[in-house]
Design a protein around this motif. Structure first.
Motif, mmCIF file in Angstrom:
data_model
loop_
_atom_site.group_PDB
_atom_site.id
_atom_site.type_symbol
_atom_site.label_atom_id
_atom_site.label_comp_id
_atom_site.label_asym_id
_atom_site.label_seq_id
_atom_site.Cartn_x
_atom_site.Cartn_y
_atom_site.Cartn_z
ATOM 1 N N ARG A 7 0.835 -1.212 0.000
ATOM 2 C CA ARG A 7 0.000 0.000 0.000
ATOM 3 C C ARG A 7 0.863 1.252 0.000
ATOM 4 O O ARG A 7 0.627 2.194 -0.769
ATOM 5 C CB ARG A 7 -0.919 0.002 1.212
ATOM 6 N N THR A 8 1.871 1.279 0.849
ATOM 7 C CA THR A 8 2.738 2.450 0.979
ATOM 8 C C THR A 8 3.500 2.742 -0.308
ATOM 9 O O THR A 8 3.709 3.891 -0.665
ATOM 10 C CB THR A 8 3.735 2.246 2.141
ATOM 11 N N HIS A 9 3.898 1.686 -1.008
ATOM 12 C CA HIS A 9 4.695 1.853 -2.216
ATOM 13 C C HIS A 9 3.867 1.804 -3.501
ATOM 14 O O HIS A 9 4.427 1.757 -4.593
ATOM 15 C CB HIS A 9 5.807 0.802 -2.245
ATOM 16 N N GLY A 10 2.547 1.818 -3.375
ATOM 17 C CA GLY A 10 1.672 1.860 -4.538
ATOM 18 C C GLY A 10 1.742 0.617 -5.405
ATOM 19 O O GLY A 10 1.548 0.700 -6.619
ATOM 20 N N LEU A 11 2.003 -0.530 -4.781
ATOM 21 C CA LEU A 11 2.100 -1.785 -5.535
ATOM 22 C C LEU A 11 0.798 -2.560 -5.462
ATOM 23 O O LEU A 11 0.160 -2.612 -4.409
ATOM 24 C CB LEU A 11 3.218 -2.667 -4.951
ATOM 25 N N ARG A 12 0.425 -3.178 -6.561
ATOM 26 C CA ARG A 12 -0.670 -4.141 -6.510
ATOM 27 C C ARG A 12 -0.171 -5.336 -5.712
ATOM 28 O O ARG A 12 1.026 -5.600 -5.644
ATOM 29 C CB ARG A 12 -1.068 -4.581 -7.916
ATOM 30 N N LEU A 13 -1.104 -6.063 -5.124
ATOM 31 C CA LEU A 13 -0.750 -7.202 -4.290
ATOM 32 C C LEU A 13 -1.359 -8.461 -4.890
ATOM 33 O O LEU A 13 -2.542 -8.492 -5.220
ATOM 34 C CB LEU A 13 -1.290 -6.989 -2.865
ATOM 35 N N SER A 14 -0.540 -9.486 -5.053
ATOM 36 C CA SER A 14 -1.064 -10.784 -5.470
ATOM 37 C C SER A 14 -0.657 -11.796 -4.406
ATOM 38 O O SER A 14 0.330 -11.607 -3.691
ATOM 39 C CB SER A 14 -0.550 -11.185 -6.850
ATOM 40 N N VAL A 15 -1.447 -12.869 -4.306
ATOM 41 C CA VAL A 15 -1.252 -13.823 -3.218
ATOM 42 C C VAL A 15 -1.108 -15.233 -3.768
ATOM 43 O O VAL A 15 -1.886 -15.668 -4.616
ATOM 44 C CB VAL A 15 -2.433 -13.782 -2.222
ATOM 45 N N ARG A 16 -0.116 -15.928 -3.255
ATOM 46 C CA ARG A 16 0.041 -17.353 -3.512
ATOM 47 C C ARG A 16 -0.239 -18.047 -2.187
ATOM 48 O O ARG A 16 0.305 -17.683 -1.160
ATOM 49 C CB ARG A 16 1.461 -17.673 -3.950
ATOM 50 N N SER A 17 -1.093 -19.066 -2.225
ATOM 51 C CA SER A 17 -1.403 -19.742 -0.959
ATOM 52 C C SER A 17 -0.949 -21.188 -0.995
ATOM 53 O O SER A 17 0.144 -21.506 -0.558
ATOM 54 C CB SER A 17 -2.894 -19.629 -0.631
ATOM 55 N N GLY A 18 -1.748 -22.092 -1.533
ATOM 56 C CA GLY A 18 -1.452 -23.517 -1.447
ATOM 57 C C GLY A 18 -0.378 -24.024 -2.375
ATOM 58 O O GLY A 18 0.223 -25.055 -2.141
ATOM 59 N N GLY A 19 -0.117 -23.326 -3.450
ATOM 60 C CA GLY A 19 0.940 -23.723 -4.348
ATOM 61 C C GLY A 19 0.545 -24.698 -5.436
ATOM 62 O O GLY A 19 1.398 -25.212 -6.135
ATOM 63 N N HIS A 20 -0.745 -24.966 -5.623
ATOM 64 C CA HIS A 20 -1.159 -25.906 -6.654
ATOM 65 C C HIS A 20 -1.667 -25.193 -7.906
ATOM 66 O O HIS A 20 -2.427 -25.747 -8.683
ATOM 67 C CB HIS A 20 -2.235 -26.851 -6.117
ATOM 68 N N ASN A 21 -1.243 -23.967 -8.112
ATOM 69 C CA ASN A 21 -1.671 -23.204 -9.266
ATOM 70 C C ASN A 21 -0.779 -23.552 -10.447
ATOM 71 O O ASN A 21 0.428 -23.412 -10.381
ATOM 72 C CB ASN A 21 -1.581 -21.717 -8.941
ATOM 73 N N TRP A 22 -1.351 -23.991 -11.537
ATOM 74 C CA TRP A 22 -0.564 -24.386 -12.702
ATOM 75 C C TRP A 22 -0.447 -23.275 -13.734
ATOM 76 O O TRP A 22 0.373 -23.342 -14.627
ATOM 77 C CB TRP A 22 -1.155 -25.625 -13.363
ATOM 78 N N SER A 23 -1.247 -22.220 -13.608
ATOM 79 C CA SER A 23 -1.257 -21.175 -14.628
ATOM 80 C C SER A 23 -0.383 -19.976 -14.282
ATOM 81 O O SER A 23 -0.169 -19.120 -15.121
ATOM 82 C CB SER A 23 -2.684 -20.687 -14.867
ATOM 83 N N GLY A 24 0.091 -19.894 -13.065
ATOM 84 C CA GLY A 24 0.908 -18.746 -12.668
ATOM 85 C C GLY A 24 0.103 -17.508 -12.350
ATOM 86 O O GLY A 24 0.620 -16.396 -12.412
ATOM 87 N N ALA A 25 -1.170 -17.673 -12.013
ATOM 88 C CA ALA A 25 -2.043 -16.527 -11.735
ATOM 89 C C ALA A 25 -1.495 -15.559 -10.683
ATOM 90 O O ALA A 25 -1.708 -14.360 -10.805
ATOM 91 C CB ALA A 25 -3.439 -17.010 -11.331
ATOM 92 N N PRO A 26 -0.788 -16.026 -9.644
ATOM 93 C CA PRO A 26 -0.298 -15.057 -8.655
ATOM 94 C C PRO A 26 0.834 -14.168 -9.162
ATOM 95 O O PRO A 26 1.157 -13.172 -8.533
ATOM 96 C CB PRO A 26 0.207 -15.915 -7.495
ATOM 97 N N LEU A 27 1.442 -14.538 -10.284
ATOM 98 C CA LEU A 27 2.537 -13.727 -10.810
ATOM 99 C C LEU A 27 1.967 -12.552 -11.588
ATOM 100 O O LEU A 27 1.266 -12.735 -12.578
ATOM 101 C CB LEU A 27 3.440 -14.558 -11.716
ATOM 102 N N ARG A 28 2.254 -11.353 -11.128
ATOM 103 C CA ARG A 28 1.789 -10.124 -11.767
ATOM 104 C C ARG A 28 2.960 -9.184 -11.935
ATOM 105 O O ARG A 28 3.746 -8.978 -10.995
ATOM 106 C CB ARG A 28 0.729 -9.422 -10.904
ATOM 107 N N ASP A 29 3.089 -8.609 -13.112
ATOM 108 C CA ASP A 29 4.146 -7.635 -13.342
ATOM 109 C C ASP A 29 4.002 -6.456 -12.386
ATOM 110 O O ASP A 29 2.893 -5.969 -12.136
ATOM 111 C CB ASP A 29 4.098 -7.123 -14.781
ATOM 112 N N ASP A 30 5.134 -6.017 -11.858
ATOM 113 C CA ASP A 30 5.212 -4.827 -10.996
ATOM 114 C C ASP A 30 4.280 -4.868 -9.795
ATOM 115 O O ASP A 30 3.765 -3.841 -9.358
ATOM 116 C CB ASP A 30 4.971 -3.552 -11.805
ATOM 117 N N ALA A 31 4.053 -6.058 -9.244
ATOM 118 C CA ALA A 31 3.235 -6.212 -8.038
ATOM 119 C C ALA A 31 4.109 -6.771 -6.927
ATOM 120 O O ALA A 31 5.266 -7.139 -7.143
ATOM 121 C CB ALA A 31 2.068 -7.164 -8.314
#
Length: 100
Positions: free
Chosen positions: A62-86
């Motif tokens: 929040r302080t640095h104006g970054l979007r936040l993405s979350v990885r939880s269980g680790g069974h994501n095959w598409s890489g959805a938590p990976l976001r540029d500049d987040a």
């Protein structure tokens, strides 16, 4: 940063892995279950191990104006938590509770 610290001085106690730093690429590749890492690069990654780590990471984003993405269980095959500049908040190593 501890609770009660003004957001203007946001810091993270856990290692903040910035792009290009040692361990960053392994953490980024590890965020995708099948190791088929898409060409998206978070600005930084925090591997949270506690609730305080999560609070610090969210405040930092929040302080640095970054979007936040979350990885939880680790069974994501598409890489959805990976976001540029987040900020990628990796919860996969956190404490697990069996309250259910």
């Amino acid at each position: 940063m501890r609770r009660g610290t003004p957001t203007g001085t946001a810091a993270v106690d856990r290692p903040l892995l910035r792009r290009g730093a040692d361990g960053y690429e392994a953490a980024r590749a590890g965020a995708v279950w099948n190791a088929r890492t898409p060409p998206r690069h978070p600005r930084a990654i925090v591997r949270a191990a506690s609730e305080d780590d999560v609070l610090q990471a969210v405040t930092y984003a929040r302080t640095h104006g970054l979007r936040l993405s979350v990885r939880s269980g680790g069974h994501n095959w598409s890489g959805a938590p990976l976001r540029d500049d987040a900020l990628l908040l990796d919860l996969s190593q956190g404490r697990r509770r069996n309250d259910c």
